[in-house]
Design a protein around this motif. Structure first.
Motif, PDB file in Angstrom:
ATOM      1  N   GLN A 131      68.184  19.999 -87.124  1.00 16.67           N
ATOM      2  CA  GLN A 131      68.857  20.641 -85.922  1.00 16.67           C
ATOM      3  C   GLN A 131      68.124  19.264 -84.765  1.00 16.67           C
ATOM      4  O   GLN A 131      68.943  19.416 -83.510  1.00 16.67           O
ATOM      5  CB  GLN A 131      68.765  22.252 -85.181  1.00 16.67           C
ATOM      6  CG  GLN A 131      69.902  21.877 -84.224  1.00 16.67           C
ATOM      7  CD  GLN A 131      69.552  23.738 -84.045  1.00 16.67           C
ATOM      8  OE1 GLN A 131      68.984  24.469 -83.309  1.00 16.67           O
ATOM      9  NE2 GLN A 131      71.101  24.673 -84.215  1.00 16.67           N
ATOM     10  N   ASP A 144      72.473  13.206 -81.187  1.00 16.41           N
ATOM     11  CA  ASP A 144      73.366  13.082 -79.852  1.00 16.41           C
ATOM     12  C   ASP A 144      72.680  12.977 -78.412  1.00 16.41           C
ATOM     13  O   ASP A 144      74.083  11.968 -77.508  1.00 16.41           O
ATOM     14  CB  ASP A 144      74.318  14.548 -79.955  1.00 16.41           C
ATOM     15  CG  ASP A 144      74.781  14.687 -81.019  1.00 16.41           C
ATOM     16  OD1 ASP A 144      75.344  13.962 -82.345  1.00 16.41           O
ATOM     17  OD2 ASP A 144      74.823  15.975 -81.798  1.00 16.41           O
ATOM     18  N   HIS A 146      75.765  10.840 -90.871  1.00 14.83           N
ATOM     19  CA  HIS A 146      75.621   9.820 -89.694  1.00 14.83           C
ATOM     20  C   HIS A 146      75.580   8.651 -89.509  1.00 14.83           C
ATOM     21  O   HIS A 146      74.894   7.389 -89.149  1.00 14.83           O
ATOM     22  CB  HIS A 146      74.312   9.947 -89.532  1.00 14.83           C
ATOM     23  CG  HIS A 146      73.983  12.165 -88.954  1.00 14.83           C
ATOM     24  ND1 HIS A 146      73.810  12.638 -89.027  1.00 14.83           N
ATOM     25  CD2 HIS A 146      74.089  12.294 -87.099  1.00 14.83           C
ATOM     26  CE1 HIS A 146      73.524  14.258 -88.793  1.00 14.83           C
ATOM     27  NE2 HIS A 146      74.287  13.393 -87.354  1.00 14.83           N
ATOM     28  N   ASP A 174      69.436  15.895 -85.188  1.00 15.02           N
ATOM     29  CA  ASP A 174      70.503  15.744 -84.490  1.00 15.02           C
ATOM     30  C   ASP A 174      70.821  16.094 -82.844  1.00 15.02           C
ATOM     31  O   ASP A 174      71.452  14.712 -82.385  1.00 15.02           O
ATOM     32  CB  ASP A 174      71.272  17.609 -84.714  1.00 15.02           C
ATOM     33  CG  ASP A 174      72.416  17.616 -86.346  1.00 15.02           C
ATOM     34  OD1 ASP A 174      72.589  16.231 -86.801  1.00 15.02           O
ATOM     35  OD2 ASP A 174      72.227  17.966 -86.559  1.00 15.02           O
ATOM     36  N   TRP A 189      71.274  14.317 -94.718  1.00 13.29           N
ATOM     37  CA  TRP A 189      71.527  14.031 -93.306  1.00 13.29           C
ATOM     38  C   TRP A 189      71.678  12.562 -92.680  1.00 13.29           C
ATOM     39  O   TRP A 189      72.496  12.217 -91.723  1.00 13.29           O
ATOM     40  CB  TRP A 189      69.724  14.355 -92.492  1.00 13.29           C
ATOM     41  CG  TRP A 189      70.627  14.474 -90.716  1.00 13.29           C
ATOM     42  CD1 TRP A 189      70.760  15.609 -89.620  1.00 13.29           C
ATOM     43  CD2 TRP A 189      70.609  13.503 -89.954  1.00 13.29           C
ATOM     44  NE1 TRP A 189      70.926  15.159 -88.725  1.00 13.29           N
ATOM     45  CE2 TRP A 189      70.560  13.414 -87.873  1.00 13.29           C
ATOM     46  CE3 TRP A 189      69.757  12.144 -90.031  1.00 13.29           C
ATOM     47  CZ2 TRP A 189      70.091  12.908 -87.147  1.00 13.29           C
ATOM     48  CZ3 TRP A 189      69.782  11.219 -89.277  1.00 13.29           C
ATOM     49  CH2 TRP A 189      70.057  12.303 -87.811  1.00 13.29           C
TER      50      TRP A 189
END
Length: 543
Positions: A188, A195, A290, A191, A286
């Motif tokens: 997370q 982002d 991505h 992430d 992951w």
């Protein structure tokens, strides 16, 4: 059809192309010299296996790197402890920039960061030592430990530092900081970094090499205190992995039914191979989600962080400072077995769905053991005994059992190069004055354990028998091993075609067959050029 309508059709035609055509100058010679800017020394080539690395934290330890034949090394800074010259070691030195968030006098996080060393110093090192792999940060996810920076701020810092390095050295490789372990909370964190970067700069993070740490640690404890890894900074605490209270019952979940086995890391699992394997899968998943599967993954720190102090017997102790839930200590034999099992897994773990295609779908490209010697956290992983300075460099009596194990692994490591052509594009072109000129390109990857330091010829052919030569490029610069990207190793030759249709071409690396390789059967790849592809005409609306 009148002239005006013909012109409308011409300007509204949509050409079906596989890639953009690059017009080149007239081809005059069968052999083209590729642009050469970096030699092997400048890039820090090593005579040892690029797969295995060692951290070295002092100038005294640096003297042992050759004995252990470490292919690469780091010390959590931007130059070796023994010299300001990054080329002073036979082990490839990989600089690391530390990135930390500023706090006020009360400990509150500020909306700013600082680097160690300064950006100016980083720029100078990038200028002086081109072509290096740079690690940006170290465990930024850990509160009050290591780099300690919120993910949003880390995204900004990553952008600024990566940009500074690339401005000075476009051939540099940028690796992201290793999170202590790729658990749900840490992913997370990643992430949020990803982002945030995209929202601020409108592009994906320019990571050349992905990175993780190979540890297994609790993030929160049943009594409400922090675990050894701590909750990832800026993430949902509910995602944290529980720990145990060092009793067999707590580890087996008999005393707390609210804890689930999949979300608890016992001390006894610090060296669990199934969990370490799952961590690698987590990270690779992951990356794929991505769009990053086609990038290397390295583990720039793994080992045993739990101490082995105050014991009554070094091999079969009945007590020690830290015993796991089964009453076992982190002895040299135990840590040695962890090293053996981990290295074997890294060497053999492949997955066509997740692994790195250029490296035979290996899940991990490089790994680095922490450490040669420390008297702090991680001392159970030491390769050298406490009084190693009393021995001459190379004296086997200075080695721990863990050091002997590492030495045996490296001595058995095969040394080889294996060159492959990659990134062969499909092309489309139109003939002008009866001839189409296209630029054929290919990249070179080395999935061997040794850097390639001698010249390599790359030839392009118009037939599968490799007899009709289009052109040859001579490449004289270093080609990194272990499947790492090699900026600048994209070569090209022009090809003139006078007939429409599909034209196949073949690329052969080491076309002169001068370089001994572990696999000579993967030196050829195929591409295609489509000349005068069919036009698709859009309808015209006219009054």
């Amino acid at each position: 059809m009148n002239y005006m309508n013909k012109m409308k059709l011409f300007f509204l035609s949509a050409t079906i192309m596989l890639t953009a055509l690059v017009i080149v100058t007239q081809y005059k010679d069968k052999v083209v010299k590729a642009k050469q800017t970096l030699n092997a020394t400048e890039l820090g080539a090593s005579p040892y296996s690029c797969r295995n690395g060692l951290s070295s934290l002092s100038s005294l330890e640096d003297q042992w790197l050759d004995y252990f034949k470490a292919g690469w090394t780091l010390n959590f800074g931007t130059s070796p402890a023994s010299s300001s010259n990054l080329d002073s070691l036979n082990s490839t030195f990989t600089p690391m920039v530390r990135i930390k968030q500023n706090r006020d006098s009360n400990g509150n996080y500020l909306n700013s960061y600082y680097t160690i060393p300064s950006i100016a110093s980083i720029r100078q090192t990038a200028q002086n030592y081109p072509g290096r792999l740079w690690f940006l940060g170290n465990e930024p996810d850990r509160v009050l430990v290591q780099d300690d920076i919120y993910p949003q701020m880390f995204a900004v810092a990553f952008h600024d530092v990566a940009e500074a390095i690339k401005e000075e050295d476009p051939t540099a490789l940028i690796a992201i900081a290793g999170l202590i372990q790729p658990t749900a909370g840490r992913l997370q964190y990643l992430d949020i970094v990803w982002d945030t970067y995209y929202s601020l700069y409108n592009e994906p993070m320019p990571v050349d090499v992905w990175n993780m740490h190979g540890y297994i640690l609790a993030e929160k404890m049943p009594d409400g205190t922090v675990g050894p890894a701590r909750i990832a900074l800026g993430t949902d605490p509910a995602l944290g992995v529980w720990g145990s209270d060092l009793t067999p019952t707590s580890c087996n979940l008999q005393s707390n039914p609210n804890l689930h086995k999949d979300n608890i890391y016992c001390y006894a699992e610090h060296d669990s191979q199934p969990i370490l394997r799952q961590h690698i899968i987590n990270m690779r998943k992951w990356m794929k989600e991505h769009g990053q599967q086609d990038k290397p993954l390295v583990i720039n720190e793994y080992g045993s962080l739990f101490t082995f102090w105050d014991f009554d017997d070094p091999i079969n102790p009945t007590h020690c400072f830290l015993q796991d839930e089964n009453g076992k200590c982190f002895t040299e034999p135990r840590v040695s077995n962890h090293m053996l099992a981990s290295t074997a897994m890294f060497e053999s773990f492949t997955d066509p769905a997740l692994g790195y295609p250029a490296d035979g779908y290996r899940m991990v490209q490089q790994w680095l053991w922490f450490t040669l010697f420390t008297d702090a956290t991680g001392e159970s992983s030491n390769l050298l005994v406490d009084n190693y300075t009393s021995f001459a460099v190379g004296d086997p009596n200075a080695l721990t059992q863990v050091g002997e194990t590492f030495k045996n692994i490296i001595d058995d490591e095969p040394l080889f190069t294996n060159l492959k052509p990659t990134n062969i594009p499909s092309l489309a072109a139109f003939r002008e004055s009866g001839t189409a000129t296209v630029t054929l390109t290919a990249s070179i990857v080395n999935v061997g354990t040794l850097d390639q330091t001698t010249p390599v010829n790359i030839s392009f052919y118009s037939d599968s028998n490799l007899t009709q030569l289009i052109g040859t490029v001579s490449w004289n610069s270093l080609i990194r091993g272990c499947g790492l990207p090699n900026f600048g190793t994209t070569v090209s030759v022009p090809w003139q075609l006078s007939t429409p249709g599909v034209h196949k071409f073949w690329v052969q690396v080491d076309s002169a067959n001068n370089i001994p390789e572990s696999n000579e059967s993967d030196n050829v790849a195929q591409g295609v050029v489509l000349v005068d592809p069919i036009n698709s005409y859009l309808p015209i609306i006219s009054r």
